[in-house]
Design a protein around this motif. Structure first.
Motif, PDB file in Angstrom:
ATOM      1  N   VAL A 177      13.433   2.382  17.286  1.00 10.40           N
ATOM      2  CA  VAL A 177      12.653   3.146  16.306  1.00 10.40           C
ATOM      3  C   VAL A 177      11.997   2.209  15.302  1.00 10.40           C
ATOM      4  N   LYS A 178      12.548   1.004  15.157  1.00 11.07           N
ATOM      5  CA  LYS A 178      11.924   0.028  14.264  1.00 11.07           C
ATOM      6  C   LYS A 178      10.542  -0.346  14.791  1.00 11.07           C
ATOM      7  N   LYS A 179      10.429  -0.448  16.119  1.00  8.08           N
ATOM      8  CA  LYS A 179       9.121  -0.761  16.692  1.00  8.08           C
ATOM      9  C   LYS A 179       8.144   0.389  16.478  1.00  8.08           C
ATOM     10  N   LEU A 180       8.617   1.630  16.659  1.00  7.26           N
ATOM     11  CA  LEU A 180       7.763   2.785  16.391  1.00  7.26           C
ATOM     12  C   LEU A 180       7.297   2.769  14.938  1.00  7.26           C
ATOM     13  N   LYS A 181       8.223   2.452  14.041  1.00  6.96           N
ATOM     14  CA  LYS A 181       7.897   2.420  12.609  1.00  6.96           C
ATOM     15  C   LYS A 181       6.811   1.386  12.327  1.00  6.96           C
ATOM     16  N   ARG A 182       6.961   0.182  12.890  1.00  5.67           N
ATOM     17  CA  ARG A 182       5.955  -0.862  12.673  1.00  5.67           C
ATOM     18  C   ARG A 182       4.593  -0.441  13.197  1.00  5.67           C
ATOM     19  N   GLU A 183       4.592   0.154  14.393  1.00  2.62           N
ATOM     20  CA  GLU A 183       3.331   0.570  14.995  1.00  2.62           C
ATOM     21  C   GLU A 183       2.655   1.666  14.181  1.00  2.62           C
ATOM     22  N   LEU A 184       3.417   2.664  13.801  1.00  2.16           N
ATOM     23  CA  LEU A 184       2.848   3.781  13.049  1.00  2.16           C
ATOM     24  C   LEU A 184       2.348   3.343  11.677  1.00  2.16           C
ATOM     25  N   GLU A 185       3.076   2.448  11.041  1.00  2.30           N
ATOM     26  CA  GLU A 185       2.629   1.950   9.739  1.00  2.30           C
ATOM     27  C   GLU A 185       1.331   1.158   9.891  1.00  2.30           C
ATOM     28  N   VAL A 187      -1.026   1.490  12.334  1.00  6.76           N
ATOM     29  CA  VAL A 187      -2.134   2.394  12.648  1.00  6.76           C
ATOM     30  C   VAL A 187      -2.483   3.246  11.430  1.00  6.76           C
ATOM     31  N   ASP A 188      -1.468   3.699  10.705  1.00  6.63           N
ATOM     32  CA  ASP A 188      -1.697   4.513   9.510  1.00  6.63           C
ATOM     33  C   ASP A 188      -2.508   3.724   8.480  1.00  6.63           C
ATOM     34  N   GLY A 189      -2.164   2.447   8.329  1.00  6.94           N
ATOM     35  CA  GLY A 189      -2.905   1.611   7.397  1.00  6.94           C
ATOM     36  C   GLY A 189      -4.351   1.410   7.824  1.00  6.94           C
ATOM     37  N   ALA A 192      -6.326   4.541   7.083  1.00  6.28           N
ATOM     38  CA  ALA A 192      -6.613   4.611   5.644  1.00  6.28           C
ATOM     39  C   ALA A 192      -7.761   3.672   5.282  1.00  6.28           C
ATOM     40  N   LYS A 193      -7.799   2.503   5.907  1.00  4.91           N
ATOM     41  CA  LYS A 193      -8.870   1.537   5.662  1.00  4.91           C
ATOM     42  C   LYS A 193     -10.222   2.087   6.121  1.00  4.91           C
ATOM     43  N   LEU A 194     -10.225   2.756   7.265  1.00  5.22           N
ATOM     44  CA  LEU A 194     -11.470   3.356   7.758  1.00  5.22           C
ATOM     45  C   LEU A 194     -12.003   4.391   6.777  1.00  5.22           C
ATOM     46  N   GLN A 195     -11.104   5.159   6.195  1.00  5.92           N
ATOM     47  CA  GLN A 195     -11.534   6.183   5.241  1.00  5.92           C
ATOM     48  C   GLN A 195     -12.018   5.548   3.937  1.00  5.92           C
ATOM     49  N   GLU A 196     -11.290   4.548   3.486  1.00  2.00           N
ATOM     50  CA  GLU A 196     -11.643   3.909   2.214  1.00  2.00           C
ATOM     51  C   GLU A 196     -12.940   3.112   2.318  1.00  2.00           C
ATOM     52  N   ASP A 197     -13.095   2.351   3.413  1.00  2.00           N
ATOM     53  CA  ASP A 197     -14.244   1.460   3.526  1.00  2.00           C
ATOM     54  C   ASP A 197     -15.485   2.137   4.083  1.00  2.00           C
ATOM     55  N   LEU A 233       9.350   9.706  10.842  1.00  2.00           N
ATOM     56  CA  LEU A 233       8.267   8.730  10.746  1.00  2.00           C
ATOM     57  C   LEU A 233       6.902   9.416  10.801  1.00  2.00           C
ATOM     58  N   LEU A 234       6.770  10.392  11.691  1.00  2.00           N
ATOM     59  CA  LEU A 234       5.509  11.132  11.779  1.00  2.00           C
ATOM     60  C   LEU A 234       5.234  11.891  10.486  1.00  2.00           C
ATOM     61  N   GLY A 235       6.294  12.413   9.880  1.00  2.00           N
ATOM     62  CA  GLY A 235       6.139  13.143   8.626  1.00  2.00           C
ATOM     63  C   GLY A 235       5.776  12.258   7.449  1.00  2.00           C
ATOM     64  N   ASN A 236       6.060  10.968   7.569  1.00  2.00           N
ATOM     65  CA  ASN A 236       5.766  10.030   6.479  1.00  2.00           C
ATOM     66  C   ASN A 236       4.352   9.451   6.553  1.00  2.00           C
ATOM     67  N   LEU A 237       3.609   9.781   7.596  1.00  2.00           N
ATOM     68  CA  LEU A 237       2.252   9.256   7.725  1.00  2.00           C
ATOM     69  C   LEU A 237       1.348   9.761   6.598  1.00  2.00           C
ATOM     70  N   LYS A 238       0.509   8.871   6.091  1.00  2.00           N
ATOM     71  CA  LYS A 238      -0.516   9.299   5.149  1.00  2.00           C
ATOM     72  C   LYS A 238      -1.626  10.057   5.879  1.00  2.00           C
ATOM     73  N   PHE A 239      -1.810   9.722   7.124  1.00  2.00           N
ATOM     74  CA  PHE A 239      -2.787  10.407   7.973  1.00  2.00           C
ATOM     75  C   PHE A 239      -2.451  11.890   8.045  1.00  2.00           C
TER      76      PHE A 239
END
Length: 390
Positions: A177-185, A187-189, A192-197, A233-239
């Motif tokens: 699940v640590k790998k899932l967490k790294r991946e989701l964080e 992609v989520d980042g 967020a960058k696409l929306q901001e920039d 982890l899915l619930g913690n997404l900013k997306f």
């Protein structure tokens, strides 16, 4: 879920794959219960034979080749449920699907070339296409962040295509699940960058978590706790858009059983060998440690009495054709049947089926009502269309 097989039927049809549709239904229901905020995309490449039964259960089907497209079309599955993926999208195939009477749900974009072919096909037909841009995880799949940013920046107001989101997949058999967490964080980042920039609001994230399947006796995996953490982890997404999980092995593996019959037995140099009517060309597990590990399997009938260790072999004329070494079996007889579990994903697709021109095995679906539907008879490979001598 009971494995109450009709062994008379099985015995008449070995070697064969049996795919239990009830187990597929049960698996999808379980995943929806544990991951209620996500939708499910079935990766057809895992098992094309169950695609027709899964179509109404899944929210989307991933198609990775023209062959898979034609299979799903023949099964009557609505193209609006397809996401056409894959690294090699041929121009003729794209033109055909875009101009079809029934619109495809969406396409993935793996490269600038893919985008150009899809854009030109959409412009030619006047049909606006939905696209998912695949973000690479560091291999031959997808594109780098800068390429995706450029495509969005240049085409976010296009009248011919609509970029609806991002696809991300990094591999299979992920138990961490640590790998899932790294991946989701990560992609989520990026989202967020696409929306901001760029002011781009992503509607969909199609993510391949690579849910694992347990193939061997020593395998252990606490799936319930794993899925609970994944849900968090899915619930913690900013997306805030729609998350669609692309699942192949983690969905379909559990539904399959591969049956092969003992046709001969012998003892050579104090080693016991059982020869079956199947072979390594028909039984493929992830990692393919068949001879070194004991897969989850059963023998029918199961007898009491003296137990001997058997090297279980297939029909191929190669010393590599070993299912498992030193398997303890009591009073093994010719005609006994071995049932290998968790063979519902890739096993029948990924195997080197035509090696040494042995027959292709029978394919059977066990319906939810318990009845069997034979979808392919045992097929003699010499019946394939071969060039004739002049």
């Amino acid at each position: 879920m009971q494995n109450n097989y009709d062994m008379d039927y099985v015995s008449q049809n070995t070697p064969m794959y049996l795919f239990d549709i009830f187990k597929v239904q049960d698996r999808i229901n379980y995943l929806r219960e544990k991951l209620p905020t996500a939708k499910i995309c079935y990766a057809v490449k895992a098992n094309t034979f169950i695609a027709g039964r899964i179509a109404d259960m899944a929210d989307r089907l991933e198609i990775c080749s023209s062959g898979e497209y034609y299979i799903c079309e023949k099964l009557g599955i609505a193209p609006e449920k397809y996401v056409i993926s894959g690294v090699n999208k041929e121009k003729d195939f794209i033109d055909q699907t875009v101009s079809s009477n029934e619109k495809v749900g969406c396409y993935t974009v793996e490269s600038q070339l893919h985008f150009e072919m899809l854009f030109n096909a959409a412009k030619k037909t006047g049909r606006k296409l939905n696209l998912l841009l695949r973000l690479t995880s560091g291999n031959q799949f997808g594109m780098e962040e800068s390429e995706i940013e450029q495509l969005i920046s240049e085409n976010k107001d296009s009248e011919f295509i609509k970029i609806i989101g991002i696809q991300y997949f990094s591999g299979t058999q992920k138990t961490s699940v640590k790998k899932l967490k790294r991946e989701l964080e990560y992609v989520d980042g990026f989202l967020a960058k696409l929306q901001e920039d760029l002011g781009f609001v992503c509607e969909e994230l199609e993510y391949g978590p690579g849910l694992p399947a347990m193939y061997f006796e020593e395998d252990y995996f606490e799936e319930e706790a794993y899925l609970e953490t994944f849900h968090e982890l899915l619930g913690n997404l900013k997306f805030q858009g729609e998350v669609i999980l692309e699942l192949g092995r983690g969905l379909a593996a559990c539904c399959g059983t591969y049956f092969t019959k003992v046709v001969d037995k012998k003892t050579n140099k104090k080693e016991n060998y059982a020869i079956t009517d199947g072979g390594m060309h028909q039984l493929v597990y992830y990692g393919q440690f068949m001879a070194m590990k004991h897969p989850k399997m059963s023998v029918f009938p199961k007898r009491d009495g003296e137990t001997k260790e058997w090297n279980l072999c297939g029909s191929l004329c190669t010393a590599n054709d070993l299912f498992v070494k030193k398997l303890p079996v009591a009073n093994l007889e010719i005609g006994d049947i071995f049932a290998f579990e968790n063979t519902g994903a890739y096993c029948q697709i990924e195997g080197i089926s035509l090696f040494l021109s042995r027959d292709l095995p029978t394919i059977v679906l066990r319906e939810p009502d318990g009845n069997y539907t034979k979808v392919r008879e045992r097929f003699e490979t010499f019946e394939l269309n071969l060039p004739q001598d002049s």
